[in-house]
Enzyme design. Sequence first.
Site, PDB file in Angstrom:
ATOM      1  N   SER A  30      -3.844  -8.722   5.783  1.00 24.47           N
ATOM      2  CA  SER A  30      -2.616  -8.125   6.296  1.00 24.47           C
ATOM      3  C   SER A  30      -2.829  -7.493   7.662  1.00 24.47           C
ATOM      4  CB  SER A  30      -2.070  -7.078   5.319  1.00 24.47           C
ATOM      5  OG  SER A  30      -2.906  -5.926   5.302  1.00 24.47           O
ATOM      6  N   CYS A  45      -3.407   1.306   1.419  1.00 25.79           N
ATOM      7  CA  CYS A  45      -4.472   0.633   0.672  1.00 25.79           C
ATOM      8  C   CYS A  45      -4.388  -0.902   0.805  1.00 25.79           C
ATOM      9  CB  CYS A  45      -4.374   1.037  -0.798  1.00 25.79           C
ATOM     10  SG  CYS A  45      -5.466   0.129  -1.902  1.00 25.79           S
ATOM     11  N   PRO A  46      -5.522  -1.590   1.035  1.00 27.68           N
ATOM     12  CA  PRO A  46      -6.898  -1.084   1.205  1.00 27.68           C
ATOM     13  C   PRO A  46      -7.257  -0.738   2.646  1.00 27.68           C
ATOM     14  CG  PRO A  46      -6.945  -3.469   1.133  1.00 27.68           C
ATOM     15  CD  PRO A  46      -5.492  -3.072   0.957  1.00 27.68           C
ATOM     16  N   GLY A  47      -6.289  -0.918   3.588  1.00 26.97           N
ATOM     17  CA  GLY A  47      -6.542  -0.446   4.943  1.00 26.97           C
ATOM     18  C   GLY A  47      -6.419  -1.466   6.046  1.00 26.97           C
ATOM     19  N   GLY A  48      -5.758  -2.586   5.778  1.00 24.28           N
ATOM     20  CA  GLY A  48      -5.615  -3.616   6.806  1.00 24.28           C
ATOM     21  C   GLY A  48      -4.904  -3.122   8.058  1.00 24.28           C
ATOM     22  N   ASP A  58      -1.787   6.583   0.379  1.00 23.23           N
ATOM     23  CA  ASP A  58      -1.693   5.618  -0.722  1.00 23.23           C
ATOM     24  C   ASP A  58      -2.471   6.169  -1.904  1.00 23.23           C
ATOM     25  OD1 ASP A  58      -1.811   3.210  -2.408  1.00 23.23           O
ATOM     26  OD2 ASP A  58      -1.250   2.125  -0.594  1.00 23.23           O
ATOM     27  N   ASP A  73       3.790  -0.871   5.584  1.00 22.51           N
ATOM     28  CA  ASP A  73       3.888  -2.235   5.039  1.00 22.51           C
ATOM     29  C   ASP A  73       4.067  -2.169   3.525  1.00 22.51           C
ATOM     30  OD1 ASP A  73       3.888  -5.036   5.099  1.00 22.51           O
ATOM     31  OD2 ASP A  73       1.724  -5.160   4.794  1.00 22.51           O
ATOM     32  N   LYS A  94      10.761  -6.202   3.760  1.00 19.78           N
ATOM     33  CA  LYS A  94      10.630  -7.340   2.837  1.00 19.78           C
ATOM     34  C   LYS A  94      12.029  -7.861   2.520  1.00 19.78           C
ATOM     35  CE  LYS A  94       6.328  -5.929   2.616  1.00 19.78           C
ATOM     36  NZ  LYS A  94       5.234  -6.595   3.335  1.00 19.78           N
TER      37      LYS A  94
END
Length: 359
Positions: free
Chosen positions: A190, A223-226, A242, A280, A309
């Site tokens: 991401s 999470c996870p940090g993209g 998160d 996101d 979305k």
Amino acid sequence: MNKLALYCRAGFEKEMAGEINDKAAQLGVFGFASVKENSGYVIFECYQPGDADRLARELNLKDLIFARQMIVVGDLLQNLPEQDRISPILEQYQTLNPINSSDVVVETPDTNEAKELLTFCRKFTVPLRNHLKKAGYLGKSAQARNSMTLHILFIRSGCCYVGYAYNHNRSPFLMGIPRLKFPAEAPSRSTLKLEEAILTFIPQAEEKKRFTDSMTGVDLGACPGGWTYQLVKRGVFVYAVDHGKMAASLHETGRIEHCAEDGFKFQPPKRKTIDWLVCDMVEQPIRISKLIAKWLINGWCRETIFNLKLPMKKRYQEVQLCLNYLSEELAKNGFRFSIQAKHLYHDREEITVHIAVLK
């Protein structure tokens, strides 16, 4: 030539058609869009002569959410002879007479079937460029006023649209797609969405001023940090919000604080204005829009990039609803702002939005 070919993600042709109809009508240009599902492009045919060229000059590609590229084209060339595909293309350009052309690009829509032609397109480009130069159609400076790039769009073997785009109003990338390499140290793919968003929305000359090591960011649903990774890479200290765990590599940078909280309830530290808010989260688009509006109106952040979305149906209508809501709320509260939205290559069933509050 009185048609526009607009490239888009396969499956979003109806959204592209709805948008070009609306944007053209706002400029007083009318026509109709031909849509073939999952083709990766839309053909918009104008009623009045010269209107396609006008749209290519005046309708800012950056203002089109679903379009990756926009070119003026003629009628579809079909059944090009294998022994001489170049002559029919040159004949169309003789009619067009593109006197300010700097280069030629041969490409396809972004579909699995069409992309099988890309090897041919690469090989075909060199001899075609040589013939166009000999015919006097290439060689102008790309910086010249109203300079063009010639485009050949092969939709299948032996069938192509011949056209052009103005250099001041086209994507510089083949097929309108930036080619980004996934960073091996990034926590998730991401991360490419935010990297493409920054590349799209922030002028390259301004990036080092807009992201500095004195700035603070918030990543809602981190999470996870993209997305956090992209901010940290640019020196920004990030509150990563998160309940899930963040990648250990991000903690090791010393540039994040993990806040195990609900992204909809989190508020920034008191007396601290956040430079960058990114988000996101998977949630209804109007709910995300209301969350972003709250942050901006309360003065909690100065600039934001976030994803909306989209639902399976009425996607374009949902986009309009959310963008109108954001614009109306900010204007109602006395803000001057810029807002941009794009269906990026690394997006899927979503669009990415950028809002900056102006001083």
